[in-house]
Write a protein that holds these residues in place. Structure first.
Motif, mmCIF file in Angstrom:
data_model
loop_
_atom_site.group_PDB
_atom_site.id
_atom_site.type_symbol
_atom_site.label_atom_id
_atom_site.label_comp_id
_atom_site.label_asym_id
_atom_site.label_seq_id
_atom_site.Cartn_x
_atom_site.Cartn_y
_atom_site.Cartn_z
ATOM 1 N N THR A 260 0.852 -1.193 0.000
ATOM 2 C CA THR A 260 0.000 0.000 0.000
ATOM 3 C C THR A 260 0.889 1.245 0.000
ATOM 4 O O THR A 260 2.095 1.162 0.236
ATOM 5 C CB THR A 260 -0.893 -0.009 1.248
ATOM 6 O OG1 THR A 260 -0.104 -0.367 2.394
ATOM 7 C CG2 THR A 260 -2.029 -1.007 1.103
ATOM 8 N N ASP A 261 0.288 2.411 -0.261
ATOM 9 C CA ASP A 261 1.065 3.657 -0.299
ATOM 10 C C ASP A 261 1.663 4.001 1.062
ATOM 11 O O ASP A 261 2.716 4.634 1.146
ATOM 12 C CB ASP A 261 0.191 4.817 -0.782
ATOM 13 C CG ASP A 261 -0.190 4.689 -2.250
ATOM 14 O OD1 ASP A 261 0.535 3.995 -2.995
ATOM 15 O OD2 ASP A 261 -1.211 5.281 -2.647
ATOM 16 N N ASP A 262 0.970 3.599 2.132
ATOM 17 C CA ASP A 262 1.471 3.771 3.488
ATOM 18 C C ASP A 262 1.833 2.399 4.040
ATOM 19 O O ASP A 262 1.389 1.367 3.511
ATOM 20 C CB ASP A 262 0.423 4.423 4.388
ATOM 21 C CG ASP A 262 -0.042 5.780 3.867
ATOM 22 O OD1 ASP A 262 0.712 6.416 3.102
ATOM 23 O OD2 ASP A 262 -1.166 6.192 4.224
ATOM 24 N N VAL A 263 2.601 2.372 5.102
ATOM 25 C CA VAL A 263 3.004 1.098 5.686
ATOM 26 C C VAL A 263 3.129 1.260 7.199
ATOM 27 O O VAL A 263 3.480 2.337 7.695
ATOM 28 C CB VAL A 263 4.334 0.601 5.077
ATOM 29 C CG1 VAL A 263 5.486 1.520 5.471
ATOM 30 C CG2 VAL A 263 4.640 -0.836 5.466
ATOM 31 N N SER A 264 2.816 0.198 7.923
ATOM 32 C CA SER A 264 2.985 0.186 9.371
ATOM 33 C C SER A 264 4.053 -0.849 9.719
ATOM 34 O O SER A 264 3.919 -2.022 9.367
ATOM 35 C CB SER A 264 1.659 -0.154 10.066
ATOM 36 O OG SER A 264 1.832 -0.240 11.470
ATOM 37 N N LEU A 265 5.104 -0.408 10.380
ATOM 38 C CA LEU A 265 6.232 -1.276 10.689
ATOM 39 C C LEU A 265 6.257 -1.596 12.182
ATOM 40 O O LEU A 265 6.486 -0.708 13.010
ATOM 41 C CB LEU A 265 7.547 -0.602 10.284
ATOM 42 C CG LEU A 265 7.678 -0.187 8.814
ATOM 43 C CD1 LEU A 265 9.034 0.466 8.554
ATOM 44 C CD2 LEU A 265 7.464 -1.385 7.891
ATOM 45 N N GLY A 266 6.010 -2.851 12.521
ATOM 46 C CA GLY A 266 6.120 -3.308 13.899
ATOM 47 C C GLY A 266 7.574 -3.618 14.201
ATOM 48 O O GLY A 266 8.055 -4.720 13.925
ATOM 49 N N LEU A 267 8.287 -2.644 14.758
ATOM 50 C CA LEU A 267 9.731 -2.763 14.950
ATOM 51 C C LEU A 267 10.148 -2.808 16.414
ATOM 52 O O LEU A 267 11.273 -3.174 16.718
ATOM 53 C CB LEU A 267 10.442 -1.593 14.263
ATOM 54 C CG LEU A 267 10.302 -1.546 12.742
ATOM 55 C CD1 LEU A 267 10.908 -0.260 12.193
ATOM 56 C CD2 LEU A 267 10.966 -2.757 12.093
ATOM 57 N N ALA A 268 9.269 -2.429 17.321
ATOM 58 C CA ALA A 268 9.533 -2.536 18.757
ATOM 59 C C ALA A 268 8.730 -3.713 19.297
ATOM 60 O O ALA A 268 7.575 -3.909 18.921
ATOM 61 C CB ALA A 268 9.158 -1.247 19.478
ATOM 62 N N ASP A 269 9.340 -4.486 20.164
ATOM 63 C CA ASP A 269 8.719 -5.715 20.661
ATOM 64 C C ASP A 269 7.676 -5.382 21.723
ATOM 65 O O ASP A 269 8.010 -4.888 22.804
ATOM 66 C CB ASP A 269 9.791 -6.639 21.238
ATOM 67 C CG ASP A 269 9.301 -8.066 21.427
ATOM 68 O OD1 ASP A 269 8.100 -8.245 21.699
ATOM 69 O OD2 ASP A 269 10.114 -8.998 21.289
#
Length: 335
Positions: A260-269
């Motif tokens: 998608t044009d935007d993205v959500s990054l789960g980078l912290a646990d």
């Protein structure tokens, strides 16, 4: 230029004092029934806890403020567990961890509830002028997966009924900037052929009930290829990726099918008490970019990979601070 937004999937841990007070008020019943008509004392305790966790987010300078979902004893099953058409039964393990929820059994047609909308209205009253509210809901597939159907009699029809229900709930929400639809079941109980397309259609239906930016956040791994490809057909703004639990398969999906044009990054646990360094989170963002053919996302949400319900209060607060700092660092570097 990319906009970096710090946020969370909600489902916060109760402040320590609230755990003790609410345990006493509920008669020390670990799985007390939250029915929507709590006593005045319980209501007051939740209101004070909500104000506290919103203040914690404001102090951390998060870009999106969530209500906290502190009343959600049944985790993602909560919107059904408090519904008049639903009977809650025995305790069920919440996916594969050591938390549990009461099984919601749908026994009548799912009409409007308004429970989550009421929570968001209360949260909105606590926001400052420059705060942006983020709504949080279980996605329709995950909510249907966690529930038992004794009313509709067909898996596809039940998923449709859940989508209708959530669509009506979202339509009643106060103004919000972002909606996070949490869909761990898309990973943990991946839909089979045919149902994967219906799951995407159900998500599309719920997303269509709001003018806010909609982020679909799966977690605890990566989506199967067909599930991911169908999800991209939904009219949503961003898909979330759990880069804590799984890196290679999430990267493969983006490389193979786009994003998608935007993205959500789960980078912290969201489940580990180790508090990451803000610079390390920023470096992980750059690492993701280096692996992808995408030139630039319009918005990148920096978030924990899962809800933070499992964390001690102090560690939870520290995670919020590092997410906000990491987003600010990423903005500076991008400029």
């Amino acid at each position: 230029m990319t906009d970096y937004v710090s946020t969370t999937p909600g489902l916060y841990p109760l402040p320590d004092w609230a755990k003790d007070d609410l345990s006493d008020l509920k008669g020390h019943q670990k799985h007390d029934l939250i029915s929507g008509d709590e006593s005045e004392e319980i209501t007051a305790a939740y209101e004070e806890a909500r104000e506290e966790v919103i203040g914690v987010q404001q102090d951390a300078d998060l870009d999106r403020i969530v209500e906290g979902q502190l009343r959600w004893d049944d985790m993602l099953a909560h919107p059904l567990a408090v519904h008049d058409a639903v009977e809650t039964r025995g305790i069920v393990r919440y996916y594969d961890n050591n938390n549990f929820y009461r099984e919601p059994v749908v026994q009548d047609d799912l009409g409007f509830s308004g429970d989550v909308a009421n929570e968001l209205e209360a949260a909105a009253e606590l926001l400052e002028a420059d705060d942006d509210l983020q709504a949080v809901l279980p996605g329709p597939y995950s909510l249907a997966d966690l529930a038992t159907d004794e009313q509709y009699g067909d898996e596809a029809e039940f998923l449709g009924a859940i989508a209708d229900f959530l669509e009506g709930e979202v339509d009643a929400f106060p103004e919000h900037e972002t909606l996070f639809l949490l869909e761990p079941s898309l990973v943990e109980s991946a839909p089979e052929d045919g149902l994967d397309e219906r799951a995407s259609e159900a998500i599309d239906q719920v997303a269509g009930a709001t003018d806010a930016d909609v982020v679909v956040q799966p977690y605890w791994g990566a989506l199967e290829e067909k599930v991911y490809a169908h999800l991209l057909d939904a009219d949503i703004d961003a898909v979330g990726f759990d880069f804590v639990a799984e890196q290679d398969d999430n990267l493969y999906n983006i490389q193979e099918y786009g994003a998608t044009d935007d993205v959500s990054l789960g980078l912290a646990d969201g489940q580990n008490t180790l508090v990451e360094d803000p610079e390390a989170i920023r470096d992980r963002v750059e690492w993701v970019y280096d692996q992808l053919p995408v030139a630039e996302f319009e918005t990148v949400y920096l978030t924990t990979n899962t809800e933070t319900f499992y964390l001690p209060s102090g560690k939870f607060e520290a995670k919020l601070e590092i997410l906000a700092e990491a987003a600010a660092l990423a903005e500076v570097k991008a400029a």
